[in-house]
Design a protein around this motif. Structure first.
Motif, PDB file in Angstrom:
ATOM      1  N   HIS A  86       0.847  -1.199   0.000  1.00  0.00           N
ATOM      2  CA  HIS A  86       0.000   0.000   0.000  1.00  0.00           C
ATOM      3  C   HIS A  86       0.886   1.253   0.000  1.00  0.00           C
ATOM      4  CE1 HIS A  86      -3.511   2.297   2.142  1.00  0.00           C
ATOM      5  NE2 HIS A  86      -3.399   2.640   0.871  1.00  0.00           N
ATOM      6  N   TYR A  87       0.917   1.943  -1.142  1.00  0.00           N
ATOM      7  CA  TYR A  87       1.749   3.145  -1.244  1.00  0.00           C
ATOM      8  C   TYR A  87       1.217   4.087  -2.317  1.00  0.00           C
ATOM      9  CZ  TYR A  87       3.887   0.915  -5.343  1.00  0.00           C
ATOM     10  OH  TYR A  87       4.098   0.318  -6.563  1.00  0.00           O
ATOM     11  N   ILE A  88       1.759   5.292  -2.357  1.00  0.00           N
ATOM     12  CA  ILE A  88       1.399   6.280  -3.363  1.00  0.00           C
ATOM     13  C   ILE A  88       2.286   6.068  -4.591  1.00  0.00           C
ATOM     14  CG2 ILE A  88       1.359   8.756  -3.923  1.00  0.00           C
ATOM     15  CD1 ILE A  88      -0.858   7.930  -2.003  1.00  0.00           C
ATOM     16  N   LEU A  89       1.658   5.920  -5.756  1.00  0.00           N
ATOM     17  CA  LEU A  89       2.388   5.707  -7.012  1.00  0.00           C
ATOM     18  C   LEU A  89       2.985   7.008  -7.540  1.00  0.00           C
ATOM     19  CD1 LEU A  89      -0.265   3.465  -8.774  1.00  0.00           C
ATOM     20  CD2 LEU A  89       1.993   2.722  -8.020  1.00  0.00           C
ATOM     21  N   PHE A  90       2.155   8.070  -7.543  1.00  0.00           N
ATOM     22  CA  PHE A  90       2.635   9.354  -8.038  1.00  0.00           C
ATOM     23  C   PHE A  90       1.799  10.488  -7.477  1.00  0.00           C
ATOM     24  CE2 PHE A  90      -0.338   7.895 -11.364  1.00  0.00           C
ATOM     25  CZ  PHE A  90      -1.209   8.973 -11.455  1.00  0.00           C
ATOM     26  N   ILE A  91       2.378  11.689  -7.543  1.00  0.00           N
ATOM     27  CA  ILE A  91       1.687  12.917  -7.154  1.00  0.00           C
ATOM     28  C   ILE A  91       1.850  13.887  -8.319  1.00  0.00           C
ATOM     29  CG2 ILE A  91       1.539  14.812  -5.509  1.00  0.00           C
ATOM     30  CD1 ILE A  91       2.906  12.933  -3.445  1.00  0.00           C
ATOM     31  N   ASP A  92       0.737  14.379  -8.853  1.00  0.00           N
ATOM     32  CA  ASP A  92       0.747  15.321  -9.969  1.00  0.00           C
ATOM     33  C   ASP A  92       0.408  16.719  -9.483  1.00  0.00           C
ATOM     34  OD1 ASP A  92       1.355  13.320 -11.765  1.00  0.00           O
ATOM     35  OD2 ASP A  92      -0.635  13.206 -12.657  1.00  0.00           O
ATOM     36  N   CYS A  93       1.034  17.716 -10.096  1.00  0.00           N
ATOM     37  CA  CYS A  93       0.806  19.110  -9.760  1.00  0.00           C
ATOM     38  C   CYS A  93       0.256  19.851 -10.984  1.00  0.00           C
ATOM     39  CB  CYS A  93       2.120  19.749  -9.316  1.00  0.00           C
ATOM     40  SG  CYS A  93       1.963  21.480  -8.837  1.00  0.00           S
ATOM     41  N   GLN A 129      -2.110   9.312  -6.631  1.00  0.00           N
ATOM     42  CA  GLN A 129      -2.652   8.008  -7.025  1.00  0.00           C
ATOM     43  C   GLN A 129      -2.105   6.941  -6.098  1.00  0.00           C
ATOM     44  OE1 GLN A 129      -4.783   7.157  -9.637  1.00  0.00           O
ATOM     45  NE2 GLN A 129      -4.728   5.081  -8.881  1.00  0.00           N
ATOM     46  N   CYS A 130      -2.994   6.267  -5.399  1.00  0.00           N
ATOM     47  CA  CYS A 130      -2.638   5.155  -4.512  1.00  0.00           C
ATOM     48  C   CYS A 130      -2.662   3.863  -5.322  1.00  0.00           C
ATOM     49  CB  CYS A 130      -3.650   5.109  -3.370  1.00  0.00           C
ATOM     50  SG  CYS A 130      -3.449   3.727  -2.237  1.00  0.00           S
ATOM     51  N   ASN A 131      -1.785   2.915  -4.999  1.00  0.00           N
ATOM     52  CA  ASN A 131      -1.756   1.665  -5.756  1.00  0.00           C
ATOM     53  C   ASN A 131      -3.011   0.811  -5.527  1.00  0.00           C
ATOM     54  OD1 ASN A 131      -0.890   0.885  -3.075  1.00  0.00           O
ATOM     55  ND2 ASN A 131      -0.075  -1.007  -3.960  1.00  0.00           N
TER      56      ASN A 131
END
Length: 132
Positions: A86-93, A129-131
């Motif tokens: 359980h982790y964050i795949l990416f963060i978009d700005c 986006q969370c996996n």
């Protein structure tokens, strides 16, 4: 609000689908204007673990010789997990709903990024986006 999602990398456009994804250059998008409401319904802890916390710093510490704004992002009031399961795949700005940058994450990193933006004004929006 119109929301288009890249079928390849998950990039979100806050308008109609572009000709090509600005992240992966794919041409396949789906439309889902309710993606954020649906995401909150799927996760009982969504409001605590998945909503980005954003801090804007007008004076960039890393690039002081140029006009720069730092956007510090942390995922979750209660810090989002960072485990292989359980982790964050990416963060978009986004600035004024226009995609600016993506921070890629792994289970070995904290669920946080810093964006160094050239923009000195505008509305900043962040999507993670969370996996799961």
């Amino acid at each position: 609000m119109a929301v288009s999602i890249c079928k390849v990398c998950g990039h979100i456009e806050f308008s109609e689908s572009p000709e090509r994804c600005p992240v992966c250059y794919a041409t396949s998008f789906s439309r889902n204007d309710n993606v954020f409401a649906e995401s909150m319904e799927k996760s009982k802890e969504g409001a605590v673990k998945h909503i980005p916390s954003i801090k804007v710093v007008k004076e960039c510490g890393l690039i002081p010789e140029e006009s720069c704004t730092d956007v510090l992002v942390r995922i979750g009031e209660k810090l989002h997990p960072s485990t292989p399961e359980h982790y964050i795949l990416f963060i978009d700005c986004y600035v004024d709903n226009k995609f600016v940058s993506r921070g890629l994450l792994t289970p070995d990193s904290q669920p946080a990024v810093i964006f160094h933006l050239k923009a000195s004004s505008g509305s900043c929006k962040v999507v993670a986006q969370c996996n799961l």
